[in-house]
Scaffold this motif. Structure first.
Motif, PDB file in Angstrom:
ATOM      1  N   THR A 211      35.618  43.240  39.675  1.00  9.09           N
ATOM      2  CA  THR A 211      36.427  44.284  39.042  1.00  9.09           C
ATOM      3  C   THR A 211      36.393  45.571  39.853  1.00  9.09           C
ATOM      4  O   THR A 211      37.435  46.215  40.071  1.00  9.09           O
ATOM      5  CB  THR A 211      35.939  44.525  37.601  1.00  9.09           C
ATOM      6  N   LEU A 212      35.212  45.965  40.305  1.00  8.38           N
ATOM      7  CA  LEU A 212      35.102  47.157  41.160  1.00  8.38           C
ATOM      8  C   LEU A 212      35.922  46.982  42.431  1.00  8.38           C
ATOM      9  O   LEU A 212      36.688  47.877  42.828  1.00  8.38           O
ATOM     10  CB  LEU A 212      33.638  47.414  41.511  1.00  8.38           C
ATOM     11  N   ASP A 213      35.783  45.833  43.076  1.00  8.39           N
ATOM     12  CA  ASP A 213      36.516  45.580  44.324  1.00  8.39           C
ATOM     13  C   ASP A 213      38.027  45.583  44.092  1.00  8.39           C
ATOM     14  O   ASP A 213      38.792  46.077  44.936  1.00  8.39           O
ATOM     15  CB  ASP A 213      36.087  44.242  44.923  1.00  8.39           C
ATOM     16  N   ALA A 214      38.463  45.038  42.964  1.00 15.11           N
ATOM     17  CA  ALA A 214      39.894  44.956  42.693  1.00 15.11           C
ATOM     18  C   ALA A 214      40.508  46.339  42.521  1.00 15.11           C
ATOM     19  O   ALA A 214      41.574  46.634  43.074  1.00 15.11           O
ATOM     20  CB  ALA A 214      40.138  44.113  41.439  1.00 15.11           C
ATOM     21  N   TRP A 215      39.856  47.210  41.747  1.00 16.96           N
ATOM     22  CA  TRP A 215      40.377  48.571  41.579  1.00 16.96           C
ATOM     23  C   TRP A 215      40.365  49.336  42.900  1.00 16.96           C
ATOM     24  O   TRP A 215      41.309  50.069  43.217  1.00 16.96           O
ATOM     25  CB  TRP A 215      39.569  49.316  40.521  1.00 16.96           C
ATOM     26  N   ARG A 216      39.296  49.171  43.666  1.00 16.29           N
ATOM     27  CA  ARG A 216      39.231  49.869  44.963  1.00 16.29           C
ATOM     28  C   ARG A 216      40.327  49.383  45.899  1.00 16.29           C
ATOM     29  O   ARG A 216      40.947  50.173  46.619  1.00 16.29           O
ATOM     30  CB  ARG A 216      37.857  49.654  45.588  1.00 16.29           C
ATOM     31  N   SER A 217      40.560  48.080  45.913  1.00 18.34           N
ATOM     32  CA  SER A 217      41.621  47.514  46.741  1.00 18.34           C
ATOM     33  C   SER A 217      42.987  48.054  46.328  1.00 18.34           C
ATOM     34  O   SER A 217      43.812  48.423  47.171  1.00 18.34           O
ATOM     35  CB  SER A 217      41.590  45.991  46.635  1.00 18.34           C
ATOM     36  N   TRP A 218      43.224  48.079  45.007  1.00 14.80           N
ATOM     37  CA  TRP A 218      44.506  48.590  44.512  1.00 14.80           C
ATOM     38  C   TRP A 218      44.706  50.041  44.928  1.00 14.80           C
ATOM     39  O   TRP A 218      45.784  50.421  45.399  1.00 14.80           O
ATOM     40  CB  TRP A 218      44.562  48.450  42.993  1.00 14.80           C
ATOM     41  N   ALA A 219      43.664  50.863  44.757  1.00 15.37           N
ATOM     42  CA  ALA A 219      43.780  52.283  45.102  1.00 15.37           C
ATOM     43  C   ALA A 219      44.005  52.473  46.600  1.00 15.37           C
ATOM     44  O   ALA A 219      44.843  53.288  47.024  1.00 15.37           O
ATOM     45  CB  ALA A 219      42.533  53.030  44.650  1.00 15.37           C
ATOM     46  N   ALA A 220      43.267  51.728  47.426  1.00 13.49           N
ATOM     47  CA  ALA A 220      43.412  51.864  48.877  1.00 13.49           C
ATOM     48  C   ALA A 220      44.814  51.468  49.340  1.00 13.49           C
ATOM     49  O   ALA A 220      45.375  52.065  50.264  1.00 13.49           O
ATOM     50  CB  ALA A 220      42.364  51.017  49.590  1.00 13.49           C
ATOM     51  N   LEU A 221      45.389  50.469  48.679  1.00 10.87           N
ATOM     52  CA  LEU A 221      46.710  49.984  49.071  1.00 10.87           C
ATOM     53  C   LEU A 221      47.823  50.896  48.594  1.00 10.87           C
ATOM     54  O   LEU A 221      48.831  51.080  49.289  1.00 10.87           O
ATOM     55  CB  LEU A 221      46.917  48.577  48.497  1.00 10.87           C
ATOM     56  N   ASN A 222      47.636  51.521  47.420  1.00  7.52           N
ATOM     57  CA  ASN A 222      48.751  52.178  46.752  1.00  7.52           C
ATOM     58  C   ASN A 222      48.696  53.698  46.669  1.00  7.52           C
ATOM     59  O   ASN A 222      49.744  54.332  46.536  1.00  7.52           O
ATOM     60  CB  ASN A 222      48.870  51.643  45.314  1.00  7.52           C
ATOM     61  N   GLN A 223      47.530  54.290  46.705  1.00  4.78           N
ATOM     62  CA  GLN A 223      47.442  55.730  46.441  1.00  4.78           C
ATOM     63  C   GLN A 223      47.433  56.518  47.745  1.00  4.78           C
ATOM     64  O   GLN A 223      46.401  56.671  48.396  1.00  4.78           O
ATOM     65  CB  GLN A 223      46.206  56.021  45.582  1.00  4.78           C
ATOM     66  N   ARG A 224      48.598  57.054  48.091  1.00  2.00           N
ATOM     67  CA  ARG A 224      48.776  57.750  49.367  1.00  2.00           C
ATOM     68  C   ARG A 224      49.082  59.244  49.199  1.00  2.00           C
ATOM     69  O   ARG A 224      49.240  59.941  50.193  1.00  2.00           O
ATOM     70  CB  ARG A 224      49.906  57.083  50.161  1.00  2.00           C
ATOM     71  N   TYR A 225      49.194  59.737  47.988  1.00  2.00           N
ATOM     72  CA  TYR A 225      49.546  61.139  47.755  1.00  2.00           C
ATOM     73  C   TYR A 225      48.470  62.055  48.345  1.00  2.00           C
ATOM     74  O   TYR A 225      47.280  61.863  48.120  1.00  2.00           O
ATOM     75  CB  TYR A 225      49.686  61.393  46.253  1.00  2.00           C
ATOM     76  N   GLU A 226      48.919  63.090  49.094  1.00  2.00           N
ATOM     77  CA  GLU A 226      47.989  64.027  49.723  1.00  2.00           C
ATOM     78  C   GLU A 226      48.345  65.473  49.420  1.00  2.00           C
ATOM     79  O   GLU A 226      47.926  66.378  50.140  1.00  2.00           O
ATOM     80  CB  GLU A 226      47.964  63.803  51.240  1.00  2.00           C
ATOM     81  N   GLY A 227      49.095  65.728  48.349  1.00  2.00           N
ATOM     82  CA  GLY A 227      49.522  67.076  48.013  1.00  2.00           C
ATOM     83  C   GLY A 227      48.508  67.811  47.153  1.00  2.00           C
ATOM     84  O   GLY A 227      47.342  67.425  47.060  1.00  2.00           O
ATOM     85  N   PRO A 228      48.948  68.907  46.495  1.00  2.00           N
ATOM     86  CA  PRO A 228      48.043  69.687  45.646  1.00  2.00           C
ATOM     87  C   PRO A 228      47.438  68.843  44.530  1.00  2.00           C
ATOM     88  O   PRO A 228      48.084  67.930  44.017  1.00  2.00           O
ATOM     89  CB  PRO A 228      48.959  70.773  45.068  1.00  2.00           C
ATOM     90  N   TRP A 229      46.218  69.166  44.160  1.00  2.00           N
ATOM     91  CA  TRP A 229      45.481  68.475  43.090  1.00  2.00           C
ATOM     92  C   TRP A 229      45.432  66.959  43.342  1.00  2.00           C
ATOM     93  O   TRP A 229      45.646  66.149  42.448  1.00  2.00           O
ATOM     94  CB  TRP A 229      46.097  68.769  41.725  1.00  2.00           C
ATOM     95  N   ARG A 230      45.096  66.601  44.566  1.00  2.00           N
ATOM     96  CA  ARG A 230      45.108  65.200  44.975  1.00  2.00           C
ATOM     97  C   ARG A 230      44.268  64.327  44.051  1.00  2.00           C
ATOM     98  O   ARG A 230      44.712  63.259  43.611  1.00  2.00           O
ATOM     99  CB  ARG A 230      44.593  65.089  46.410  1.00  2.00           C
TER     100      ARG A 230
END
Length: 608
Positions: A211-230
């Motif tokens: 479960t930990l690995d799955a959430w981390r994988s999802w975040a690494a693949l999908n979360q690319r926002y680098e703006g304010p309040w990242r």
């Protein structure tokens, strides 16, 4: 708020992208719905002290610190006692093939709880009191090798436990852990006919790692926002993913029912469904904070669900749907539950599905517009459905409805509803080529012009110098902030600026947060709190107008209402500052993401 009600802010969300749980700061799971968000609860002390809980916590006095494990929705709670420190890790397990876009597609419907002593030693107490069907059932617990078995109407609950738990309807036990020692628990929901097998400690540890690995994988693949309040934007993206029913792509408004908009009031609704109204807002937020793929899946599900069959009343679009596409969501009251803080009634189902709300045509077509260039995946039936929405907006915009806030009083000519009919036609005109509807453009253009003229003539109040709530009214409504956000007015339009000023003067309380509308008879008794989405709308609108410093200030005031793990409810009490309404609320997190993005865009434009 009642002697038995924990503050809503005390809770943290767990999700396997199919069902959900809420865990209090003291280690008590007080809400659990499996196998779906809208399933009858197994634990519901959230709504009544006798409706079921499962706590794991140290015996005696302790202090608490908690956070989600890095980029996951796995909760870690640290309890410090006089003799040692214990960490409880809580998660709703996902399946072994859950990496990337597959997160939540296959899940074991299991709540994992792993207790580890990290320093010294501590005595830990366990108490398990399942009360299925919203507390209406008092089941018998049968001991089994390695845990307990509990039969419920739709299947069984299996509690895997390394310690003996005793009790017929409430099971209790204790264990002593020293530094480095750990103990894992797993509560499984097994449907009728499913395989019943208690889990070993190795099974539990493996499922937690997965479960930990799955959430981390999802975040690494999908979360690319680098703006304010990242960080806040990324967390909101994970919350939106956690509120997504993975098998279909539907996003629930919240994982709870009947958390009140005012303590002791009757504004208590079931939000475990997917609203068309949220579609456009959700699509943009998912594209920013999560993944365009999730956004496309949500729209595809919404379009297919809504267009699957013609409803009997001829209305091409319903206000909300069940996460599996269900249309009939009949509301009923659970009289045996006292409600959070004594706030009755407790409702399941939501009769808003019966309402006529004209704004939803615009919300779905605006969502389609955000996916322009990718609508080729829709079949001819799907494109005809979108065309029918524009035609419906053109045909029905003159009619009254119940509006964005789903008032249960008489229908009115709400300005927001007219605005979104304008949006429906505006976006359909822009999409005409993709929808094979160029022959409709002349008629749509004419209707769009008529709506604009009507809003400018009847929706503008000379007395308050602002766009009003309804035609001919002098009452203010925060939904008027959407006029510049949707592009109906230019950001520097004098009327738009005057409306923003009026909202800030008359709808903003001492806390700096925005209320939905000036109170009148809306068909319900009682008050309500400040509405967080409206505060984020204000920040968004100010950013569009180039008032970036003020936008930042409004944003910070709203974002500061999050609890210790970053979750937002629907509303905030304007006096006490505590969270109100269903929790966590998708719309509040959507508002945070979209406002942060708008402020980032405004700052970038200012640097050019």
């Amino acid at each position: 708020m009642g002697t038995e009600a924990r503050p809503i802010a005390d809770y943290a969300l767990l999700s396997d992208c199919q069902g959900a749980a809420l865990v209090a700061r003291d280690g008590s799971v007080d809400w659990l719905c499996l196998p779906r968000f809208d399933a009858a609860s197994v634990l519901a002390r959230l709504l009544d002290s006798s409706a079921g809980h499962w706590w794991i916590r140290p015996v005696g006095v302790f202090t608490v610190r908690r956070a989600y494990a890095d980029t996951t929705m796995v909760l870690r709670t640290e309890f410090r006692t006089d003799t040692g420190t214990v960490q409880v890790t809580d998660a709703l397990a996902v399946g072994p093939n859950a990496s990337g876009r597959a997160l939540g597609r296959e899940v074991p419907h299991t709540l994992l709880r792993v207790v580890e002593c990290t320093e010294g030693s501590a005595r830990v107490a366990v108490e398990f009191a399942p009360r299925p069907d919203y507390g209406a059932i008092l089941p018998l617990l049968a001991p089994a090798e390695g845990g307990l078995l509990c039969r419920i109407g739709s299947g069984s609950l299996l509690l895997s436990s390394p310690v003996r738990l005793e009790g017929r309807t409430t099971a209790r036990g204790q264990l002593v852990l020293s530094a480095g020692e750990r103990a894992g628990f797993a509560l499984q929901y097994v449907p009728v006919g499913g395989r019943r097998r208690l889990w070993s400690q190795e099974d539990i540890d493996r499922a937690l790692r997965t479960t930990l690995d799955a959430w981390r994988s999802w975040a690494a693949l999908n979360q690319r926002y680098e703006g304010p309040w990242r960080d806040a934007v990324h967390l909101s993206g994970r919350v939106l993913q956690a509120l997504t029913f993975a098998p279909t792509g539907a996003v629930v408004a919240a994982p709870t029912t009947s958390l009140p908009e005012a303590v002791g009031g009757e504004r208590n609704w079931d939000y475990r469904f997917s609203w068309v109204r949220d579609a456009s807002f959700t699509l943009h937020a998912l594209s920013v904070a999560a993944c365009p793929g999730e956004a496309e899946e949500f729209f595809t599900w919404m379009a297919r669900t809504a267009s699957a069959e013609g409803p009997a009343d001829g209305n091409p679009l319903q206000v909300l749907y069940g996460v599996g596409g269900e249309r009939v969501l009949t509301e009923r009251t659970l009289h045996h539950l006292t409600g959070w803080g004594g706030s009755r009634p407790v409702r399941i189902g939501n009769d808003a599905w019966r309402q006529r709300q004209l704004d939803i045509y615009g919300e779905l077509l605006d969502a389609a517009y955000r996916l322009r260039g990718r609508l080729g995946r829709l079949d001819g039936h799907g494109r005809l459905f979108l065309v029918s929405l524009a035609d419906a907006a053109a045909a029905h915009w003159r009619e009254p409805d119940h509006g964005i806030w789903e008032v249960r009083g008489r229908p009115q000519h709400f300005v927001y509803s007219k605005l979104m009919c304008w949006v429906a036609l505006d976006r359909a005109i822009a999409l005409a080529d993709e929808l094979d509807a160029t022959a409709r453009v002349t008629a749509w253009t004419s209707a769009r012009a008529e709506i604009r003229a009507a809003i400018e003539k009847h929706g503008w109040s000379r007395r308050v110098r602002a766009y009003s709530q309804a035609f001919g009214s002098d009452l203010l409504d925060a939904s008027a902030l959407m006029l510049p956000i949707t592009g109906f007015t230019a950001p520097d339009d004098l009327r738009a600026r005057a409306t923003v000023a009026a909202v800030r003067e008359h709808l903003t309380g001492p806390s700096g947060l925005v209320h939905r509308y000036q109170r009148v008879d809306d068909g319900l008794a009682g008050e309500e709190g400040a509405f967080l989405m409206c505060s984020f709308w204000l920040a968004h609108g100010l950013a569009l107008m180039g008032e970036v410093a003020e936008a930042r200030e409004v944003f910070e005031q709203a974002a500061a209402c999050a609890n210790d793990v970053g979750l937002l409810a629907e509303e905030v009490d304007p006096v006490g500052g505590h969270l109100l309404g269903n929790f966590p609320q998708a719309l509040s997190h959507i508002g945070l993401v979209n406002a942060a993005w708008a402020i980032g865009q405004a700052e970038e434009a200012g640097r050019r």
